[in-house]
Design a protein around this motif. Structure first.
Motif, PDB file in Angstrom:
ATOM      1  N   ARG B 173     -46.008 -28.989  42.303  1.00  0.00           N
ATOM      2  CA  ARG B 173     -45.858 -27.702  42.978  1.00  0.00           C
ATOM      3  C   ARG B 173     -47.235 -27.117  43.221  1.00  0.00           C
ATOM      4  NH1 ARG B 173     -45.639 -22.561  41.132  1.00  0.00           N
ATOM      5  NH2 ARG B 173     -45.675 -23.348  38.993  1.00  0.00           N
ATOM      6  N   LEU B 174     -47.404 -26.445  44.368  1.00  0.00           N
ATOM      7  CA  LEU B 174     -48.650 -25.738  44.662  1.00  0.00           C
ATOM      8  C   LEU B 174     -48.297 -24.320  45.103  1.00  0.00           C
ATOM      9  CD1 LEU B 174     -50.601 -28.477  46.684  1.00  0.00           C
ATOM     10  CD2 LEU B 174     -50.996 -27.777  44.304  1.00  0.00           C
ATOM     11  N   ARG B 175     -49.083 -23.384  44.622  1.00  0.00           N
ATOM     12  CA  ARG B 175     -48.927 -21.995  45.040  1.00  0.00           C
ATOM     13  C   ARG B 175     -50.132 -21.688  45.913  1.00  0.00           C
ATOM     14  NH1 ARG B 175     -46.186 -17.276  42.722  1.00  0.00           N
ATOM     15  NH2 ARG B 175     -47.578 -15.481  43.014  1.00  0.00           N
ATOM     16  N   VAL B 176     -49.877 -21.092  47.064  1.00  0.00           N
ATOM     17  CA  VAL B 176     -50.905 -21.018  48.099  1.00  0.00           C
ATOM     18  C   VAL B 176     -50.956 -19.616  48.700  1.00  0.00           C
ATOM     19  CG1 VAL B 176     -51.553 -21.916  50.372  1.00  0.00           C
ATOM     20  CG2 VAL B 176     -50.601 -23.460  48.649  1.00  0.00           C
ATOM     21  N   VAL B 177     -52.169 -19.117  48.914  1.00  0.00           N
ATOM     22  CA  VAL B 177     -52.342 -17.821  49.586  1.00  0.00           C
ATOM     23  C   VAL B 177     -52.852 -18.074  51.009  1.00  0.00           C
ATOM     24  CG1 VAL B 177     -53.560 -15.609  49.545  1.00  0.00           C
ATOM     25  CG2 VAL B 177     -52.848 -16.677  47.396  1.00  0.00           C
ATOM     26  N   THR B 178     -52.259 -17.376  51.971  1.00  0.00           N
ATOM     27  CA  THR B 178     -52.648 -17.559  53.372  1.00  0.00           C
ATOM     28  C   THR B 178     -53.731 -16.556  53.758  1.00  0.00           C
ATOM     29  OG1 THR B 178     -51.005 -15.997  54.198  1.00  0.00           O
ATOM     30  CG2 THR B 178     -50.308 -18.302  53.961  1.00  0.00           C
ATOM     31  N   MET B 179     -54.404 -16.813  54.893  1.00  0.00           N
ATOM     32  CA  MET B 179     -55.457 -15.917  55.374  1.00  0.00           C
ATOM     33  C   MET B 179     -54.971 -15.186  56.612  1.00  0.00           C
ATOM     34  SD  MET B 179     -59.453 -16.477  55.656  1.00  0.00           S
ATOM     35  CE  MET B 179     -60.518 -15.051  55.910  1.00  0.00           C
ATOM     36  N   ALA B 181     -53.700 -10.920  58.082  1.00  0.00           N
ATOM     37  CA  ALA B 181     -53.894  -9.486  57.864  1.00  0.00           C
ATOM     38  C   ALA B 181     -53.266  -9.091  56.530  1.00  0.00           C
ATOM     39  CB  ALA B 181     -53.274  -8.698  59.021  1.00  0.00           C
ATOM     40  N   GLU B 182     -52.068  -9.608  56.297  1.00  0.00           N
ATOM     41  CA  GLU B 182     -51.428  -9.441  54.994  1.00  0.00           C
ATOM     42  C   GLU B 182     -51.185 -10.825  54.413  1.00  0.00           C
ATOM     43  OE1 GLU B 182     -51.077  -6.727  53.350  1.00  0.00           O
ATOM     44  OE2 GLU B 182     -51.667  -5.399  55.001  1.00  0.00           O
ATOM     45  N   PRO B 183     -52.107 -11.305  53.594  1.00  0.00           N
ATOM     46  CA  PRO B 183     -51.933 -12.658  53.064  1.00  0.00           C
ATOM     47  C   PRO B 183     -50.591 -12.818  52.356  1.00  0.00           C
ATOM     48  CG  PRO B 183     -54.135 -11.871  52.597  1.00  0.00           C
ATOM     49  CD  PRO B 183     -53.380 -10.699  53.165  1.00  0.00           C
ATOM     50  N   ARG B 184     -49.961 -13.958  52.585  1.00  0.00           N
ATOM     51  CA  ARG B 184     -48.693 -14.267  51.911  1.00  0.00           C
ATOM     52  C   ARG B 184     -48.955 -15.237  50.761  1.00  0.00           C
ATOM     53  NH1 ARG B 184     -45.543 -17.089  56.296  1.00  0.00           N
ATOM     54  NH2 ARG B 184     -47.651 -17.371  57.123  1.00  0.00           N
ATOM     55  N   VAL B 185     -48.070 -15.210  49.796  1.00  0.00           N
ATOM     56  CA  VAL B 185     -48.138 -16.169  48.690  1.00  0.00           C
ATOM     57  C   VAL B 185     -46.936 -17.095  48.813  1.00  0.00           C
ATOM     58  CG1 VAL B 185     -48.165 -16.472  46.206  1.00  0.00           C
ATOM     59  CG2 VAL B 185     -49.248 -14.448  47.229  1.00  0.00           C
ATOM     60  N   LEU B 186     -47.186 -18.379  48.950  1.00  0.00           N
ATOM     61  CA  LEU B 186     -46.106 -19.343  49.183  1.00  0.00           C
ATOM     62  C   LEU B 186     -46.069 -20.376  48.060  1.00  0.00           C
ATOM     63  CD1 LEU B 186     -46.907 -19.940  52.965  1.00  0.00           C
ATOM     64  CD2 LEU B 186     -45.178 -18.395  52.004  1.00  0.00           C
ATOM     65  N   GLU B 187     -44.878 -20.891  47.804  1.00  0.00           N
ATOM     66  CA  GLU B 187     -44.728 -21.945  46.781  1.00  0.00           C
ATOM     67  C   GLU B 187     -44.266 -23.213  47.481  1.00  0.00           C
ATOM     68  OE1 GLU B 187     -44.717 -21.783  43.297  1.00  0.00           O
ATOM     69  OE2 GLU B 187     -44.987 -19.619  42.950  1.00  0.00           O
ATOM     70  N   PHE B 188     -44.983 -24.279  47.296  1.00  0.00           N
ATOM     71  CA  PHE B 188     -44.647 -25.537  47.971  1.00  0.00           C
ATOM     72  C   PHE B 188     -44.228 -26.607  46.976  1.00  0.00           C
ATOM     73  CE2 PHE B 188     -47.798 -24.567  51.641  1.00  0.00           C
ATOM     74  CZ  PHE B 188     -46.840 -23.745  52.228  1.00  0.00           C
ATOM     75  N   THR B 189     -43.142 -27.313  47.320  1.00  0.00           N
ATOM     76  CA  THR B 189     -42.730 -28.512  46.578  1.00  0.00           C
ATOM     77  C   THR B 189     -42.366 -29.573  47.618  1.00  0.00           C
ATOM     78  OG1 THR B 189     -40.436 -27.755  46.554  1.00  0.00           O
ATOM     79  CG2 THR B 189     -41.776 -27.192  44.627  1.00  0.00           C
ATOM     80  N   GLY B 201     -58.964 -27.067  51.874  1.00  0.00           N
ATOM     81  CA  GLY B 201     -58.908 -25.609  51.904  1.00  0.00           C
ATOM     82  C   GLY B 201     -59.010 -25.037  53.307  1.00  0.00           C
ATOM     83  N   THR B 202     -58.556 -25.803  54.319  1.00  0.00           N
ATOM     84  CA  THR B 202     -58.639 -25.319  55.704  1.00  0.00           C
ATOM     85  C   THR B 202     -57.438 -24.489  56.100  1.00  0.00           C
ATOM     86  OG1 THR B 202     -57.587 -27.349  56.456  1.00  0.00           O
ATOM     87  CG2 THR B 202     -60.009 -27.272  56.565  1.00  0.00           C
ATOM     88  N   ASN B 203     -56.412 -24.459  55.274  1.00  0.00           N
ATOM     89  CA  ASN B 203     -55.214 -23.742  55.714  1.00  0.00           C
ATOM     90  C   ASN B 203     -54.520 -22.984  54.588  1.00  0.00           C
ATOM     91  OD1 ASN B 203     -54.130 -25.879  54.336  1.00  0.00           O
ATOM     92  ND2 ASN B 203     -53.200 -26.863  56.124  1.00  0.00           N
ATOM     93  N   GLY B 204     -55.259 -22.647  53.545  1.00  0.00           N
ATOM     94  CA  GLY B 204     -54.674 -21.863  52.464  1.00  0.00           C
ATOM     95  C   GLY B 204     -55.472 -22.087  51.196  1.00  0.00           C
ATOM     96  N   ILE B 205     -55.410 -21.100  50.297  1.00  0.00           N
ATOM     97  CA  ILE B 205     -56.116 -21.219  49.033  1.00  0.00           C
ATOM     98  C   ILE B 205     -55.088 -21.477  47.943  1.00  0.00           C
ATOM     99  CG2 ILE B 205     -57.764 -20.121  47.460  1.00  0.00           C
ATOM    100  CD1 ILE B 205     -58.671 -20.570  50.467  1.00  0.00           C
ATOM    101  N   ILE B 206     -55.304 -22.545  47.186  1.00  0.00           N
ATOM    102  CA  ILE B 206     -54.396 -22.903  46.102  1.00  0.00           C
ATOM    103  C   ILE B 206     -54.723 -22.033  44.887  1.00  0.00           C
ATOM    104  CG2 ILE B 206     -53.700 -24.759  44.548  1.00  0.00           C
ATOM    105  CD1 ILE B 206     -54.693 -26.704  46.837  1.00  0.00           C
ATOM    106  N   ARG B 429     -51.869 -23.215  61.739  1.00  0.00           N
ATOM    107  CA  ARG B 429     -51.498 -22.222  62.760  1.00  0.00           C
ATOM    108  C   ARG B 429     -50.819 -21.013  62.135  1.00  0.00           C
ATOM    109  NH1 ARG B 429     -49.640 -26.795  66.016  1.00  0.00           N
ATOM    110  NH2 ARG B 429     -51.414 -27.423  67.283  1.00  0.00           N
ATOM    111  N   GLU B 430     -49.981 -21.271  61.144  1.00  0.00           N
ATOM    112  CA  GLU B 430     -49.267 -20.198  60.448  1.00  0.00           C
ATOM    113  C   GLU B 430     -50.156 -19.401  59.516  1.00  0.00           C
ATOM    114  OE1 GLU B 430     -45.875 -20.830  57.913  1.00  0.00           O
ATOM    115  OE2 GLU B 430     -45.253 -22.477  59.224  1.00  0.00           O
ATOM    116  N   ALA B 431     -50.994 -20.130  58.778  1.00  0.00           N
ATOM    117  CA  ALA B 431     -51.620 -19.551  57.591  1.00  0.00           C
ATOM    118  C   ALA B 431     -53.035 -19.065  57.848  1.00  0.00           C
ATOM    119  CB  ALA B 431     -51.629 -20.587  56.470  1.00  0.00           C
ATOM    120  N   ASP B 432     -53.613 -19.510  58.947  1.00  0.00           N
ATOM    121  CA  ASP B 432     -55.018 -19.166  59.215  1.00  0.00           C
ATOM    122  C   ASP B 432     -55.191 -18.967  60.713  1.00  0.00           C
ATOM    123  OD1 ASP B 432     -57.804 -18.867  59.032  1.00  0.00           O
ATOM    124  OD2 ASP B 432     -58.159 -21.048  59.042  1.00  0.00           O
TER     125      ASP B 432
END
Ligand code: FAD
Ligand code: FAD
Lengths: 465, 465
Positions: B173-179, B181-189, B201-206, B429-432
């Protein structure tokens, strides 16, 4: 060389010795009756008395006394062997290992145990103490002994990851007592292990075992359904080749076996549906489900982590649907069936066999790691008609390039590679000079010139009646 | 879109922010200089300031502020990436993860950690607490972060058993913050993991990582010598295919690399001797030695369980002779060398490459499990002369059917499969949406029509001087 049974019994009477006919008879039988061929030949056999030693010193005493009085000794774990491994062909002493059931030491990566431990009880104790478990076990986990597994088995649940018992590293050390005027106690590691492992107790009695351990997990049982058996088998092979998905069992079973024989889950399986039985580490379930969702035809029929306690209890455990338990469930529904043990090169060979035999030989495969690769052993059901037809089925398999480990034979060679195992034979010469250990099971000891053109008949076998 | 660096710095000044030129320069460099090609192109680069967030909330704050002010953000673990992964091509903010270094939870088979954990420290904590260890690590274990390994690495020590990071099940699992105006926090599996793993690190910060664990052992380090490299490589392949022998590293290295570059053990290695570096579980040592004794040409040069504490200290740890540490040891002796990363089909292909290049490209292989089989990656040393010749060597490899993961390129695509990774691109495209995360590293974002006929030159790169 006539055995003096009375003298031996007398000399051993201070041990836990039993000569009551009913219990001696019960302890003289294993799962030989699985095979219609063995059933007709071995059903009448019975030993003369049963001794259950409490420790290695008593094992030595039994072997010394029986050696002196020329009494055959056949060792018994739990008698679940289905090649007649534990059948006392020439009578004599049944050496029952049930009292030697202690877990002696547990270390990171390994444990030291006595041979009479029941696999499941022993594993539970190791898991409780260390969070580790044994790498592999026969599907008779609940009843079989670890000594019987090593002396009479080959692999099972866990082999999809670790290979088989004979592979380097899967047995670490064996302590063995010989049958001589003065029995010796030997410790085997490395190349020497092969002398006595899978030797049916024909050349020494195992009194201590050191086994490797793996981390223990609460494995998730999963049944995955497929409309097409070969589609399921290919999926199973690909799953076994997923290096990051930790599994302990991968078992493709062809329709109609699942619906017809898996009574506890029958109502969830269509008659024409094949299944793959899998044990997955809980932390691998997300990856497993990701892998499974990629495959169109795969339908989750059961997963033990998503059912009620009751449903789980009703289903039981996945490994008791696999390996020889598939056959056992079949025999309960239809006592006329039997089975074979086959080594397939690849799935193309499985397909060729299916084309050849159709519904007469429904397939049941077991994923096994062999030389680093995911391969399949076959334990197909055979719809038995006559011994002649069964022999013909075996021959056709061999002609088509499949090796058969014939479960309708009681000798090491015929149940194996049909050739002498020189290391086992050489050690028998050293360790059992009178040939008293489990007599009749090693052809090359009794009849070195045997050609395997017919079924071997041990001349020393007690006649019926 | 001109970055307003001053405004961003101002807004983030209450955080752990550093803009002293010397330290900003130090934190703007990774191991890009490994490659003579990257060295000549990236040596001048430097970010504008470094922020070291203490928790996820601060990560969000940094991304929000930098988004507002159009400031590029390049994340930094420990800066050991040698593809220039962490080089801030367009300057801006260096997001240093060092404070986020907590092991949060440990369970049977898995752990939850923060990305800034140093691999070795984190593993030590997990081992102490649970007797488990991470499945795999880069040979930069002692210095690299787990976040940098997942975002910038591919596999390493442990891959001979578990495959690579990209294989299903090796990241849970990875938890990721997007870049935004209002960064989102997403959980990926599952399928989603691939969006951000190995994406530089081109499309989100783990900000949180869940990893599978394996049992921890005190691995024995072994060096085995061979007169003939291919003999050693074949032995290594066979060892990797021994299903019961638990190993964590199998690394064949061709002469004269071991003698010339492994200074700490040089006096035990002949100049023309090739070696295989192995890590073996202690309870597998008997089986390993049994296997090794079967092979005539194999000579044990070193085993960590049979040396004095001093000798062990002098040698160090086996994994720091393997993977990219082989190259590192070479660079210390001869700064003019460089290396390649190659995927070989089989040892025949390795032999063909050796025949083609001889002493110009001494071999170094790494055993990796791929699709269930023991295979080899190559990290051969290259005796560097000119960039043109290096390019030619790459081309000849490709012409001969070997895939190259070119470590002389700073983009994801050129260091990978030279094609768009649609899932990573779609997620960028979504996250950055402004393209501010590690700019210049994803060609398909900046220049979708790029044909790979030449080296990519990122137009937004800060000029030198
Ligand atoms: C339903 C079913 C499922 C099975 N599944 C599997 C499977 O998955 N994998 C597999 O390999 N087998 C399987 N078998 C065969 C058998 O159950 C296993 O080999 C089992 O582990 C044997 O254990 P046991 O204690 O019952 O041994 P026994 O049957 O009592 O003995 C087996 C052999 O070992 C010898 N022996 C026992 N203890 C010692 C000792 N201490 N020293 C020397 N010799 C000794 C005996 O003399 C005999 O020759 C299965 C059988 C059945 C009926
Ligand atoms: C001597 C040597 C040996 C090596 N051996 C190996 C090896 O065996 N296997 C291997 O795979 N690599 C190896 N590498 C490459 C590199 O060391 C590894 O990839 C390492 O794990 C990177 O960790 P790091 O903390 O230094 O990451 P960094 O170099 O700091 O960063 C790597 C990449 O990840 C990004 N990143 C870092 N943290 C995050 C985060 N939290 N969120 C999003 N993106 C992030 C960075 O922006 C950068 O693009 C080696 C390099 C050297 C110099």
């Amino acid at each position: 060389m006539t055995p003096n049974v009375l003298a031996a019994k007398e000399a051993l009477s201070h041990l836990d010795l039993d000569d009551k006919p009913a219990s001696v008879k019960a302890k003289s039988r294993d799962f030989f009756w699985y095979s219609p061929v063995l059933k007709s030949r071995l059903d009448h056999l019975v030993g003369d008395f049963v001794v259950s030693p409490r420790n290695e010193a008593e094992v030595i005493e039994v072997l010394k006394v029986c050696f002196e009085h020329d009494v055959p000794v056949t060792t018994r774990g739990s008698g679940t062997g289905n090649y007649g491994q534990a059948m006392p062909l020439a009578g004599g002493c049944v050496l029952h290992m049930r009292h030697m059931n202690k877990v002696k030491e547990i270390h990171p990566g390994r444990a030291i145990v006595e041979p009479g431990c029941i696999l499941r009880d022993m594993d539970a104790e190791i898991i409780r103490a260390s969070g580790q478990e044994i790498r592999m076990f026969s599907s008779t986990y609940a009843t079989a002994t670890v000594g019987g597994f090593i002396a009479g088995g080959s692999g099972g649940v866990g082999s999809v990851r670790w290979g088989q018992l004979r592979d380097l590293g899967n047995i670490l050390r064996l302590r063995v007592v010989t049958m001589e005027a003065e029995p010796r106690v030997l410790e085997f590691t490395g190349e020497e292990l092969h002398r006595v492992s899978h030797a049916y107790g024909t050349n020494g009695i195992i009194t201590e075992i050191e086994l490797p351990l793996a981390p223990a997990y609460e494995w998730t049982d999963v049944l995955v359904g497929f409309d097409d058996f070969m589609d399921g088998a290919q999926w199973a092979e690909a799953l076994g080749n997923e290096d990051g998905i930790l599994t302990k069992l991968i078992t493709p079973v062809e329709a109609p076996i699942p619906h017809d024989y898996f009574l506890r889950i029958k109502d969830r399986i269509r008659p024409d549906q094949s299944v793959v039985i899998v044990m997955v580490a809980p932390h691998a379930m997300d990856a497993f489900m990701t892998f499974t969702r990629r495959h169109k035809g795969a339908e989750i029929i059961y997963r033990s982590d998503k059912v009620t306690a009751e449903e789980k209890k009703a289903f039981g455990v996945a490994y008791e649907y696999a390996w020889n338990h598939t056959t056992l469930r079949g025999l309960r529904v239809d006592p006329t069936i039997t089975y074979l043990q086959v080594r397939y090169e690849d799935l193309a060979q499985v397909q060729a066999i299916r084309d050849r035999f159709g519904a007469e030989v429904p397939q049941h495969l077991e994923g096994i790691r062999m030389n680093g690769r995911m391969r399949f052993a076959g334990l197909p059901v055979v719809r038995f008609t006559t011994e002649e037809r069964l022999e013909e089925i075996v021959r056709i398999h061999e002609d088509m390039g499949c090796m058969i480990f014939n479960p309708h034979r009681y000798t090491l060679e015929e149940g194996g590679r049909q050739s002498a195992d020189e290391r086992q034979l050489a050690f028998k010469r050293e360790a059992d000079p009178k040939g008293l250990l489990n007599p009749g099971k090693m052809i090359t000891w009794d009849a070195p010139d045997f050609t395997y053109s017919e079924v071997y008949r041990y001349a020393g076998m007690r006649p019926a009646g």
